[in-house]
Scaffold this active site. Structure first.
Site, PDB file in Angstrom:
ATOM      1  N   GLU A  43       0.828  -1.208   0.000  1.00 43.13           N
ATOM      2  CA  GLU A  43       0.000   0.000   0.000  1.00 43.13           C
ATOM      3  C   GLU A  43       0.863   1.259   0.000  1.00 43.13           C
ATOM      4  O   GLU A  43       0.551   2.227  -0.683  1.00 43.13           O
ATOM      5  CB  GLU A  43      -0.948   0.007   1.213  1.00 43.13           C
ATOM      6  CG  GLU A  43      -2.028  -1.069   1.184  1.00 43.13           C
ATOM      7  CD  GLU A  43      -3.020  -0.881   0.038  1.00 43.13           C
ATOM      8  OE1 GLU A  43      -3.045   0.193  -0.580  1.00 43.13           O
ATOM      9  OE2 GLU A  43      -3.750  -1.841  -0.254  1.00 43.13           O
ATOM     10  N   TYR A 126      -6.756   5.541   5.024  1.00 42.27           N
ATOM     11  CA  TYR A 126      -6.840   4.609   3.897  1.00 42.27           C
ATOM     12  C   TYR A 126      -5.968   3.371   4.146  1.00 42.27           C
ATOM     13  O   TYR A 126      -6.428   2.230   4.045  1.00 42.27           O
ATOM     14  CB  TYR A 126      -6.428   5.293   2.574  1.00 42.27           C
ATOM     15  CG  TYR A 126      -6.209   4.250   1.513  1.00 42.27           C
ATOM     16  CD1 TYR A 126      -7.302   3.665   0.889  1.00 42.27           C
ATOM     17  CD2 TYR A 126      -4.929   3.773   1.226  1.00 42.27           C
ATOM     18  CE1 TYR A 126      -7.130   2.637  -0.024  1.00 42.27           C
ATOM     19  CE2 TYR A 126      -4.742   2.753   0.314  1.00 42.27           C
ATOM     20  CZ  TYR A 126      -5.845   2.183  -0.304  1.00 42.27           C
ATOM     21  OH  TYR A 126      -5.675   1.155  -1.177  1.00 42.27           O
ATOM     22  N   ASP A 144     -10.171   5.089  -2.156  1.00 45.38           N
ATOM     23  CA  ASP A 144      -9.033   5.674  -2.875  1.00 45.38           C
ATOM     24  C   ASP A 144      -9.578   6.181  -4.213  1.00 45.38           C
ATOM     25  O   ASP A 144     -10.796   6.213  -4.421  1.00 45.38           O
ATOM     26  CB  ASP A 144      -7.889   4.650  -3.040  1.00 45.38           C
ATOM     27  CG  ASP A 144      -8.256   3.530  -3.987  1.00 45.38           C
ATOM     28  OD1 ASP A 144      -9.442   3.424  -4.377  1.00 45.38           O
ATOM     29  OD2 ASP A 144      -7.359   2.754  -4.376  1.00 45.38           O
TER      30      ASP A 144
END
Ligand code: SF4
Length: 362
Positions: A43, A126, A144
């Site tokens: 990520e 996130y 996102d």
């Protein structure tokens, strides 16, 4: 086409998307086993980098730092070197600091609660939601760019209330499959990455085309609506040009998101009026007392949302000794060329040099 009533997921919608994902997901390395360190790393690397670009870096980084412990024990320089080529180096520094935080505070185990995960340096909502939903099945939605686009099209979301992230989080939460939140979140993101792409989405091949309001209303190309641009602000930055013989006084920036540890001329911050606030700013930012002289250069610089008028003033220190607690350095022009110097300072130095050059004759 059977468009969705606004706000309500249709029957079978989740099933259609999930079964498409189960059959079509890309075999990405962090999907093999849901190891939190590996998912977290993926990520962080995917922020501002495409999957294709990051894959070789991801493999090399894991070879070098196969787990949280090896990363936490590494030197920061080695971590940044392993990141070399990916850019945005604050991500590598935060990852390193985050690994140390997890080892020191959590015995080397990635936390399982949102609160403890958000306490990791550099981890935002996130990333925390992605890792916790994928690795520990925590019922947390993710939003996102891919998710925003898919939701905006599926539900034909438009108007001022859909400019911010909050309403998208609420909508994503309503849709979340609480039995399998990680797979659901990834399914929505994968649809955005492979089918519902920004330009020319593959609507005829889309598993949820019958649920899509934008397609039914022939508005796919209009959605998502572009975010309103922030107005550009005009600001003035004043800096001081303090020389001692051949050497010039520079100061090193502290930790922060922007330009961490770059060298620059002592200067006012972006939030003040420039010259009128300069003396007070030099005292409060660096503990520096100077007498100001003439304006020696003026130029312009633009960064996101800001047009900056740059000014350099000649100055002399009021005391021979520099204050402690800030990293100052007296540098020659040759040394300066080898230092990481902030763009604002480079521009000002060029302007100072240009203004000192003799004017061309006739
Ligand atoms: S039908 Fe087209 S616009 Fe609608 S979700 Fe699928 S790919 Fe996106």
């Amino acid at each position: 086409v059977n468009p969705t009533p606004a706000g309500k997921p249709p029957q079978g919608f989740q099933w259609r998307l999930r079964s498409w994902y189960d059959r079509n997901q890309r075999p990405l390395p962090w999907r093999k086993n849901h190891n939190a360190y590996r998912v977290w790393l993926s990520e962080v690397m995917l922020q501002q980098t495409t999957v294709k670009t990051m894959l070789p870096y991801y493999a090399a980084f894991l070879k070098r730092f196969p787990n949280l412990e090896t990363l936490a024990a590494a030197d920061e320089e080695d971590v940044v070197a392993a990141w070399s080529g990916l850019g945005y180096y604050h991500r590598a520094r935060n990852l390193h600091r985050g690994a140390q935080h997890i080892v020191q505070r959590n015995g080397g185990r990635f936390p399982r609660t949102l609160e403890a995960t958000l306490a990791i340096p550099g981890v935002g909502l996130y990333t925390a939601s992605a890792v916790l939903s994928i690795c520990y099945s925590q019922p947390l939605p993710v939003v996102d760019g891919n998710v925003r686009r898919v939701l905006a099209r599926l539900f034909a979301l438009r108007g001022p209330e859909w400019q911010k992230d909050g309403p998208y989080y609420n909508r994503a939460e309503e849709l979340l499959d609480r039995e399998a939140p990680g797979a659901w979140n990834q399914a929505v993101m994968e649809l955005g990455a492979l089918v519902c792409t920004p330009k020319q989405p593959s609507c005829p091949a889309c598993p949820v085309r019958r649920d899509c309001r934008a397609l039914a209303e022939n508005r796919v190309s209009e959605l998502p609506e572009p975010r309103a641009r922030r107005a550009v602000a005009n600001v003035t930055v004043a800096a001081v040009f303090v020389e001692r013989g051949e050497r010039l006084l520079l100061v090193q920036r502290g930790e922060g998101r922007l330009m961490t540890r770059m060298w620059e001329l002592p200067r006012s911050s972006l939030d003040t009026a420039g010259r009128p606030d300069l003396l007070a700013e030099l005292r409060s930012r660096y503990g520096l007392s100077v007498s100001l002289g003439d304006l020696v250069a003026r130029t312009k610089h633009t960064i996101t949302h800001r047009k900056i008028q740059l000014e350099a003033y000649r100055a002399v220190l009021k005391s021979r000794d520099l204050p402690t607690g800030t990293d100052f350095r007296w540098v020659t022009r040759e040394e300066l060329a080898a230092l990481p110097v902030a763009a604002i300072t480079r521009k000002l130095l060029r302007a100072v040099d240009a203004s000192q050059r003799p004017l061309p004759l006739g």
